[in-house]
Motif scaffolding. Structure first.
Motif, PDB file in Angstrom:
ATOM      1  N   ARG A  19      10.102   8.298   6.445  1.00  0.00           N
ATOM      2  CA  ARG A  19       9.203   9.068   5.571  1.00  0.00           C
ATOM      3  C   ARG A  19       8.559   8.124   4.559  1.00  0.00           C
ATOM      4  NH1 ARG A  19      11.712  15.006   4.692  1.00  0.00           N
ATOM      5  NH2 ARG A  19       9.794  15.343   3.610  1.00  0.00           N
ATOM      6  N   VAL A  20       7.267   8.315   4.388  1.00  0.00           N
ATOM      7  CA  VAL A  20       6.562   7.538   3.360  1.00  0.00           C
ATOM      8  C   VAL A  20       7.010   8.104   2.011  1.00  0.00           C
ATOM      9  CG1 VAL A  20       4.265   7.110   2.368  1.00  0.00           C
ATOM     10  CG2 VAL A  20       4.607   6.966   4.846  1.00  0.00           C
ATOM     11  N   THR A  21       7.366   7.230   1.078  1.00  0.00           N
ATOM     12  CA  THR A  21       7.845   7.730  -0.210  1.00  0.00           C
ATOM     13  C   THR A  21       6.787   7.612  -1.309  1.00  0.00           C
ATOM     14  OG1 THR A  21       8.981   5.606  -0.381  1.00  0.00           O
ATOM     15  CG2 THR A  21      10.325   7.491   0.189  1.00  0.00           C
ATOM     16  N   SER A  22       5.825   6.713  -1.106  1.00  0.00           N
ATOM     17  CA  SER A  22       4.693   6.654  -2.043  1.00  0.00           C
ATOM     18  C   SER A  22       3.537   5.937  -1.372  1.00  0.00           C
ATOM     19  CB  SER A  22       5.089   5.902  -3.320  1.00  0.00           C
ATOM     20  OG  SER A  22       5.309   4.537  -3.024  1.00  0.00           O
ATOM     21  N   ASP A  27       0.815  -1.222   0.000  1.00  0.00           N
ATOM     22  CA  ASP A  27       0.000   0.000   0.000  1.00  0.00           C
ATOM     23  C   ASP A  27       0.847   1.270   0.000  1.00  0.00           C
ATOM     24  OD1 ASP A  27      -2.433  -1.494   0.269  1.00  0.00           O
ATOM     25  OD2 ASP A  27      -1.856  -1.856   2.352  1.00  0.00           O
ATOM     26  N   PHE A  28       2.075   1.140   0.464  1.00  0.00           N
ATOM     27  CA  PHE A  28       2.957   2.323   0.535  1.00  0.00           C
ATOM     28  C   PHE A  28       4.407   1.865   0.576  1.00  0.00           C
ATOM     29  CE2 PHE A  28       1.991   0.958   4.829  1.00  0.00           C
ATOM     30  CZ  PHE A  28       3.225   0.992   5.471  1.00  0.00           C
ATOM     31  N   THR A  29       5.312   2.787   0.277  1.00  0.00           N
ATOM     32  CA  THR A  29       6.754   2.500   0.438  1.00  0.00           C
ATOM     33  C   THR A  29       7.318   3.502   1.437  1.00  0.00           C
ATOM     34  OG1 THR A  29       7.283   3.914  -1.434  1.00  0.00           O
ATOM     35  CG2 THR A  29       7.061   1.555  -1.889  1.00  0.00           C
ATOM     36  N   THR A  87      13.818  -2.392  13.367  1.00  0.00           N
ATOM     37  CA  THR A  87      12.774  -1.996  12.422  1.00  0.00           C
ATOM     38  C   THR A  87      11.578  -2.937  12.446  1.00  0.00           C
ATOM     39  OG1 THR A  87      14.497  -1.137  11.016  1.00  0.00           O
ATOM     40  CG2 THR A  87      12.404  -1.543   9.950  1.00  0.00           C
ATOM     41  N   ILE A  88      10.404  -2.333  12.312  1.00  0.00           N
ATOM     42  CA  ILE A  88       9.178  -3.128  12.151  1.00  0.00           C
ATOM     43  C   ILE A  88       8.502  -2.677  10.865  1.00  0.00           C
ATOM     44  CG2 ILE A  88       6.880  -3.579  13.125  1.00  0.00           C
ATOM     45  CD1 ILE A  88       8.300  -3.116  15.901  1.00  0.00           C
ATOM     46  N   GLU A  89       8.204  -3.635  10.025  1.00  0.00           N
ATOM     47  CA  GLU A  89       7.517  -3.301   8.769  1.00  0.00           C
ATOM     48  C   GLU A  89       6.006  -3.450   8.981  1.00  0.00           C
ATOM     49  OE1 GLU A  89      11.299  -4.677   6.007  1.00  0.00           O
ATOM     50  OE2 GLU A  89       9.478  -5.899   5.920  1.00  0.00           O
ATOM     51  N   PRO A  90       5.258  -2.351   8.815  1.00  0.00           N
ATOM     52  CA  PRO A  90       3.820  -2.400   9.049  1.00  0.00           C
ATOM     53  C   PRO A  90       3.101  -3.356   8.087  1.00  0.00           C
ATOM     54  CG  PRO A  90       4.574  -0.137   8.998  1.00  0.00           C
ATOM     55  CD  PRO A  90       5.711  -0.986   8.498  1.00  0.00           C
ATOM     56  N   LYS A  91       2.005  -3.884   8.601  1.00  0.00           N
ATOM     57  CA  LYS A  91       1.250  -4.871   7.828  1.00  0.00           C
ATOM     58  C   LYS A  91      -0.191  -4.834   8.341  1.00  0.00           C
ATOM     59  CE  LYS A  91       1.636  -9.853   7.348  1.00  0.00           C
ATOM     60  NZ  LYS A  91       2.522 -10.992   7.450  1.00  0.00           N
ATOM     61  N   LEU A  92      -1.177  -4.952   7.485  1.00  0.00           N
ATOM     62  CA  LEU A  92      -2.581  -4.908   7.911  1.00  0.00           C
ATOM     63  C   LEU A  92      -2.808  -5.895   9.065  1.00  0.00           C
ATOM     64  CD1 LEU A  92      -5.639  -3.952   7.006  1.00  0.00           C
ATOM     65  CD2 LEU A  92      -5.746  -6.323   6.246  1.00  0.00           C
ATOM     66  N   GLY A  93      -3.300  -5.394  10.194  1.00  0.00           N
ATOM     67  CA  GLY A  93      -3.615  -6.254  11.348  1.00  0.00           C
ATOM     68  C   GLY A  93      -2.442  -6.483  12.287  1.00  0.00           C
TER      69      GLY A  93
END
Ligand SMILES: O=C(O)CCC(=O)C(=O)O
Ligand SMILES: [Fe+2]
Length: 354
Positions: free
Chosen positions: A299-302, A260-262, A276-282
């Motif tokens: 920062r969100v890049t896209s 959904d985003f980078t 680091t934690i990579e977000p994920k639905l739920g």
């Protein structure tokens, strides 16, 4: 003699049309007096170049040989079911006053954990739809928008408005707001926040009945838009408890890194490493809110990143108010629907039980 010197002499000779000795001598003597000057310019250029090379080398060395290790605590491809992934860290001094006031309800051990199985996919998707609906009414001009269902605070352009009073300020009809949140939304929201509260209490070894959801608790939306105000700068490293009094913070991610985003990964800035934690639905992340858990968001890049941030406290005085807005079948007057006037059940006290 430099080639430049030679050319200059030729030019003088040719311009005068003769090879007059005097002229040649004058030129040669000027060249002799210019030589040390030229040499000093060359020296200066050379030392400037050497200095620039040294600076470049230092910059390269410090960026390449950075001692900060990158540890991935939870990647997006992992599925953390069963026991959460947990890391213990030494508690900071930030809880001293709370230990006196709430001796049984203060983190005895500090740290963080991640789990993908506390909240179901359908609950997370439902909350994502609530976040999208609510935030679609406003939104910051920069890349960070927040909506608190408890206080009604909604970021709009460069201001904060109250979502429950929007009808007074915009051209929206009552019907728009009536349709905005339903009883089902409220039920899911309560169920999810309550389950997270209990999970945090169990993980950190405190009685769950003494732990309360508190402010700030909000939906967040992050994008790559340029910051327009200070609060847009979600990527700044910070300690949650610095500006607030909550003991625990949790994040329920409502969208997925890479899909959904980078950018937009969550990073604990530890002394010797970045975790680091990579977000994920739920995906649920929870941590003690003191300076032992300094962190930032990349920062969100896209794309667009949605999350629900929840804070928890042991101080009953700061317990979050129950959600004031809900479409109720038994309550059909507009004012009742919007503000709970004449509809006491809407303003029931904090009933965060499943
Ligand atoms: O959205 C996130 O992952 C973290 C946000 C955060 O650190 C905060 O709002 O304090
Ligand atoms: Fe934070």
């Amino acid at each position: 003699m430099s080639s430049d010197g030679l050319n200059r002499r030729e030019r003088v000779v040719n311009r005068n049309g003769d090879t007059n000795k005097e002229n040649v001598c004058r030129v040669v003597s000027r060249e002799v007096s210019e030589r040390p000057q030229n040499q000093s310019i060359i020296k200066r250029v050379m030392s400037g170049m050497a200095l620039s090379m040294t600076i470049l080398a230092v910059v390269y060395y410090t960026t390449q040989c950075n001692d900060t290790k990158e540890l991935v605590m939870a990647s997006v491809t992992q599925s953390i079911t069963g026991s959460p992934i947990a890391q213990q860290v030494m508690c900071s001094q930030d809880y001293t006053a709370d230990r006196v006031r709430f001796p049984s309800c203060v983190p005895q051990r500090c740290g963080r954990f991640v789990s993908d199985s506390v909240i179901t996919e359908s609950e997370a998707k439902h909350l994502l739809s609530v976040a999208k609906r609510g935030l679609s009414l406003g939104g910051s001009s920069g890349g960070h928008s927040l909506l608190s269902l408890h206080s009604g605070d909604l970021w709009m352009a460069t201001n904060i408005v109250n979502i429950y009073k929007l009808i007074e300020r915009t051209q929206r009809t009552e019907a728009d707001l009536k349709e905005l949140f339903t009883e089902k939304d409220l039920k899911v929201y309560r169920r999810v926040t309550n389950r997270i509260r209990k999970t945090i209490a169990i993980q950190f070894g405190i009685p769950w009945a003494e732990l309360y959801l508190t402010n700030p608790t909000y939906f967040s939306r992050m994008t790559a838009k340029r910051a327009q105000m200070r609060f847009d700068k979600y990527w700044l490293r910070h300690v949650d408890r610095k500006n607030r009094f909550d003991l625990f913070t949790s994040l329920l991610y409502l969208s997925t890194y890479g899909a959904d985003f980078t950018g937009g990964r969550f990073i604990f800035a530890d002394q010797m490493s970045n975790t680091t934690i990579e977000p994920k639905l739920g995906r649920l992340v929870a941590y003690t809110a003191g300076s032992e858990n300094r962190h930032r968001v990349e920062r969100v890049t896209s794309g667009t990143r949605y999350a629900l941030l929840m804070a928890f406290t042991c101080n009953h005085e700061f317990a979050a108010k129950d959600l004031p807005i809900v479409r109720q079948q038994t309550c059909d007057q507009p004012f009742c629907l919007l503000y709970g006037v004449g509809c006491p059940t809407l303003f029931s006290t904090n009933k965060f039980s499943e």
